[in-house]
Design a protein around this motif. Structure first.
Motif, PDB file in Angstrom:
ATOM      1  N   ASP A 141      60.811  38.395  55.543  1.00  0.00           N
ATOM      2  CA  ASP A 141      61.290  39.656  54.972  1.00  0.00           C
ATOM      3  C   ASP A 141      60.287  40.760  55.310  1.00  0.00           C
ATOM      4  OD1 ASP A 141      62.082  41.809  53.411  1.00  0.00           O
ATOM      5  OD2 ASP A 141      62.588  40.586  51.668  1.00  0.00           O
ATOM      6  N   ALA A 142      60.672  41.655  56.214  1.00  0.00           N
ATOM      7  CA  ALA A 142      59.773  42.730  56.651  1.00  0.00           C
ATOM      8  C   ALA A 142      59.384  43.643  55.499  1.00  0.00           C
ATOM      9  CB  ALA A 142      60.438  43.540  57.760  1.00  0.00           C
ATOM     10  N   GLN A 143      60.294  43.834  54.548  1.00  0.00           N
ATOM     11  CA  GLN A 143      59.979  44.671  53.399  1.00  0.00           C
ATOM     12  C   GLN A 143      58.923  44.006  52.526  1.00  0.00           C
ATOM     13  OE1 GLN A 143      61.368  47.724  53.207  1.00  0.00           O
ATOM     14  NE2 GLN A 143      60.082  48.228  51.444  1.00  0.00           N
ATOM     15  N   ASP A 144      58.989  42.694  52.420  1.00  0.00           N
ATOM     16  CA  ASP A 144      58.000  41.967  51.634  1.00  0.00           C
ATOM     17  C   ASP A 144      56.637  41.990  52.333  1.00  0.00           C
ATOM     18  OD1 ASP A 144      58.016  40.166  49.100  1.00  0.00           O
ATOM     19  OD2 ASP A 144      56.774  39.078  50.536  1.00  0.00           O
ATOM     20  N   MET A 145      56.624  41.912  53.656  1.00  0.00           N
ATOM     21  CA  MET A 145      55.365  42.036  54.399  1.00  0.00           C
ATOM     22  C   MET A 145      54.741  43.404  54.138  1.00  0.00           C
ATOM     23  SD  MET A 145      53.143  40.635  56.494  1.00  0.00           S
ATOM     24  CE  MET A 145      53.866  39.349  57.537  1.00  0.00           C
ATOM     25  N   HIS A 146      55.567  44.436  54.103  1.00  0.00           N
ATOM     26  CA  HIS A 146      55.073  45.779  53.794  1.00  0.00           C
ATOM     27  C   HIS A 146      54.443  45.814  52.403  1.00  0.00           C
ATOM     28  CE1 HIS A 146      54.916  50.120  53.307  1.00  0.00           C
ATOM     29  NE2 HIS A 146      55.683  50.024  52.239  1.00  0.00           N
ATOM     30  N   ARG A 147      55.099  45.191  51.428  1.00  0.00           N
ATOM     31  CA  ARG A 147      54.541  45.164  50.072  1.00  0.00           C
ATOM     32  C   ARG A 147      53.227  44.387  50.029  1.00  0.00           C
ATOM     33  NH1 ARG A 147      60.166  44.823  48.517  1.00  0.00           N
ATOM     34  NH2 ARG A 147      60.069  42.532  48.676  1.00  0.00           N
ATOM     35  N   THR A 148      53.164  43.292  50.788  1.00  0.00           N
ATOM     36  CA  THR A 148      51.930  42.508  50.835  1.00  0.00           C
ATOM     37  C   THR A 148      50.777  43.347  51.374  1.00  0.00           C
ATOM     38  OG1 THR A 148      53.110  40.408  51.104  1.00  0.00           O
ATOM     39  CG2 THR A 148      50.832  40.482  51.874  1.00  0.00           C
ATOM     40  N   VAL A 149      51.026  44.081  52.442  1.00  0.00           N
ATOM     41  CA  VAL A 149      49.993  44.934  53.030  1.00  0.00           C
ATOM     42  C   VAL A 149      49.568  46.026  52.053  1.00  0.00           C
ATOM     43  CG1 VAL A 149      49.531  46.635  54.848  1.00  0.00           C
ATOM     44  CG2 VAL A 149      50.672  44.474  55.416  1.00  0.00           C
ATOM     45  N   MET A 150      50.533  46.710  51.449  1.00  0.00           N
ATOM     46  CA  MET A 150      50.230  47.836  50.571  1.00  0.00           C
ATOM     47  C   MET A 150      49.605  47.396  49.258  1.00  0.00           C
ATOM     48  SD  MET A 150      50.824  50.492  52.300  1.00  0.00           S
ATOM     49  CE  MET A 150      50.520  51.646  50.949  1.00  0.00           C
ATOM     50  N   SER A 151      49.767  46.141  48.891  1.00  0.00           N
ATOM     51  CA  SER A 151      49.195  45.677  47.627  1.00  0.00           C
ATOM     52  C   SER A 151      47.670  45.674  47.643  1.00  0.00           C
ATOM     53  CB  SER A 151      49.708  44.266  47.301  1.00  0.00           C
ATOM     54  OG  SER A 151      49.237  43.322  48.251  1.00  0.00           O
ATOM     55  N   GLY A 152      47.086  45.805  48.803  1.00  0.00           N
ATOM     56  CA  GLY A 152      45.630  45.880  48.892  1.00  0.00           C
ATOM     57  C   GLY A 152      45.070  47.258  48.592  1.00  0.00           C
ATOM     58  N   PHE A 153      45.954  48.228  48.249  1.00  0.00           N
ATOM     59  CA  PHE A 153      45.506  49.617  48.104  1.00  0.00           C
ATOM     60  C   PHE A 153      45.960  50.238  46.786  1.00  0.00           C
ATOM     61  CE2 PHE A 153      45.838  48.455  52.520  1.00  0.00           C
ATOM     62  CZ  PHE A 153      44.580  48.804  52.994  1.00  0.00           C
ATOM     63  N   GLN A 154      45.932  49.453  45.739  1.00  0.00           N
ATOM     64  CA  GLN A 154      46.283  49.958  44.421  1.00  0.00           C
ATOM     65  C   GLN A 154      45.103  50.717  43.819  1.00  0.00           C
ATOM     66  OE1 GLN A 154      47.525  46.492  42.220  1.00  0.00           O
ATOM     67  NE2 GLN A 154      49.019  45.886  43.773  1.00  0.00           N
ATOM     68  N   GLY A 155      45.444  51.775  43.048  1.00  0.00           N
ATOM     69  CA  GLY A 155      44.415  52.495  42.310  1.00  0.00           C
ATOM     70  C   GLY A 155      43.726  53.617  43.048  1.00  0.00           C
ATOM     71  N   TRP A 156      44.263  54.026  44.218  1.00  0.00           N
ATOM     72  CA  TRP A 156      43.624  55.097  44.984  1.00  0.00           C
ATOM     73  C   TRP A 156      44.173  56.483  44.661  1.00  0.00           C
ATOM     74  CZ3 TRP A 156      39.205  55.206  47.473  1.00  0.00           C
ATOM     75  CH2 TRP A 156      38.637  53.999  47.879  1.00  0.00           C
ATOM     76  N   GLY A 157      44.898  56.621  43.556  1.00  0.00           N
ATOM     77  CA  GLY A 157      45.369  57.934  43.132  1.00  0.00           C
ATOM     78  C   GLY A 157      46.641  58.387  43.812  1.00  0.00           C
ATOM     79  N   VAL A 158      47.270  57.494  44.589  1.00  0.00           N
ATOM     80  CA  VAL A 158      48.551  57.823  45.213  1.00  0.00           C
ATOM     81  C   VAL A 158      49.657  57.464  44.227  1.00  0.00           C
ATOM     82  CG1 VAL A 158      50.089  57.399  47.148  1.00  0.00           C
ATOM     83  CG2 VAL A 158      47.616  57.388  47.493  1.00  0.00           C
ATOM     84  N   ALA A 159      50.573  58.368  44.003  1.00  0.00           N
ATOM     85  CA  ALA A 159      51.622  58.166  43.003  1.00  0.00           C
ATOM     86  C   ALA A 159      52.408  56.892  43.287  1.00  0.00           C
ATOM     87  CB  ALA A 159      52.563  59.369  42.976  1.00  0.00           C
ATOM     88  N   GLU A 160      52.688  56.125  42.236  1.00  0.00           N
ATOM     89  CA  GLU A 160      53.462  54.896  42.362  1.00  0.00           C
ATOM     90  C   GLU A 160      54.818  55.203  42.986  1.00  0.00           C
ATOM     91  OE1 GLU A 160      53.947  50.752  41.833  1.00  0.00           O
ATOM     92  OE2 GLU A 160      52.206  51.991  41.344  1.00  0.00           O
ATOM     93  N   GLY A 161      55.145  54.497  44.047  1.00  0.00           N
ATOM     94  CA  GLY A 161      56.434  54.696  44.704  1.00  0.00           C
ATOM     95  C   GLY A 161      56.473  55.862  45.662  1.00  0.00           C
ATOM     96  N   SER A 162      55.346  56.534  45.878  1.00  0.00           N
ATOM     97  CA  SER A 162      55.314  57.670  46.794  1.00  0.00           C
ATOM     98  C   SER A 162      55.742  57.225  48.189  1.00  0.00           C
ATOM     99  CB  SER A 162      53.904  58.255  46.850  1.00  0.00           C
ATOM    100  OG  SER A 162      53.810  59.269  47.829  1.00  0.00           O
ATOM    101  N   ARG A 163      56.641  57.974  48.806  1.00  0.00           N
ATOM    102  CA  ARG A 163      57.199  57.586  50.097  1.00  0.00           C
ATOM    103  C   ARG A 163      56.162  57.682  51.216  1.00  0.00           C
ATOM    104  NH1 ARG A 163      63.040  59.951  51.367  1.00  0.00           N
ATOM    105  NH2 ARG A 163      62.743  58.410  53.006  1.00  0.00           N
TER     106      ARG A 163
END
Length: 237
Positions: A36-58
């Motif tokens: 699932d390419a969308q799940d791979m994207h989530r896996t990658v982005m999960s390493g960058f929580q808490g950097w002040g970027v709004a949740e769900g920001s496109r």
């Protein structure tokens, strides 16, 4: 370009954080990302929580300069994931059982000058806009479609990397015939992303820097489309 002309062009400095994760492809956490390419994207982005970027920001990925690429060794059941970013990643959330080794984090700091010879590897989504008839009978820019054969990919390569004589869009030139082109299986995502299907090709070869500023931008921002889905990261040595 003579030596005096080269000397007047400002070198380009590239700085980024790289993470290398070696994962067990048989672990459910990893296996889901492979199908699932969308799940791979989530896996990658999960390493960058808490950097002040709004949740769900496109544009969260673009804000943090997150790019990725991965390779799969079926014989060893190992997935090697490389992630580049402008900020350090934190992979503490990854299940210990899914990791073959501890994540390897390094800071890349490299300066490029006109004429530098660079060996590169990248996985790209090679697309072009197929012309179609407009309302007035004239040909207009049509739907974006993917190149699915090496000859088509080399056309994409000429636009972006030049043809050995004229530079391409990313501030480099290369001989397209000397670049190894390997067509990769497309990646897709099931419902609710049924229309997501991304053609991929791996490119390996060497290039010559012609515009350090443009080249550093390409290194930082990625090249081509589908950069959210592990395409467009340009790795060099």
């Amino acid at each position: 370009m003579n030596d005096s002309s080269r000397a007047t062009i400002t070198p380009g400095r590239f700085v980024a954080s790289h993470s290398v994760l070696t994962l067990d492809a048989r672990h459910p956490y990893v296996a889901k990302s492979l199908v699932d390419a969308q799940d791979m994207h989530r896996t990658v982005m999960s390493g960058f929580q808490g950097w002040g970027v709004a949740e769900g920001s496109r544009d969260a990925r673009a804000q943090m300069g997150v790019l990725s690429t991965w390779t799969l060794d079926l014989k060893e059941a190992a997935l090697v994931l490389v992630v580049q970013s402008r900020v350090p990643a934190d992979w503490g959330h990854v299940p210990r059982a899914a990791l073959r080794d501890e994540p390897y984090l390094i800071t890349v700091d490299r300066t490029f000058r006109v004429g530098d010879a660079v060996v590169f590897r990248t996985v790209v989504n090679p697309t072009y806009n197929k012309p179609q008839d407009g309302p007035d009978g004239r040909m207009v820019r049509g739907k974006r479609v993917a190149h699915t054969k090496p000859d088509g990919v080399r056309k994409w390569l000429r636009r972006h990397f030049g043809d050995g004589r004229e530079p391409g869009r990313v501030g480099v030139t290369t001989d397209p015939d000397d670049v190894a082109v390997h067509m990769l299986p497309p990646v897709s995502s099931p419902s609710p992303h049924k229309r997501l299907r991304i053609a991929r090709a791996e490119l390996r070869g060497s290039l010559t820097v012609t515009n350090p500023g443009a080249f550093v931008t390409a290194l930082s921002d990625g090249i081509g489309h589908a950069r959210a889905y592990s395409c467009g990261l340009l790795l060099t040595r």
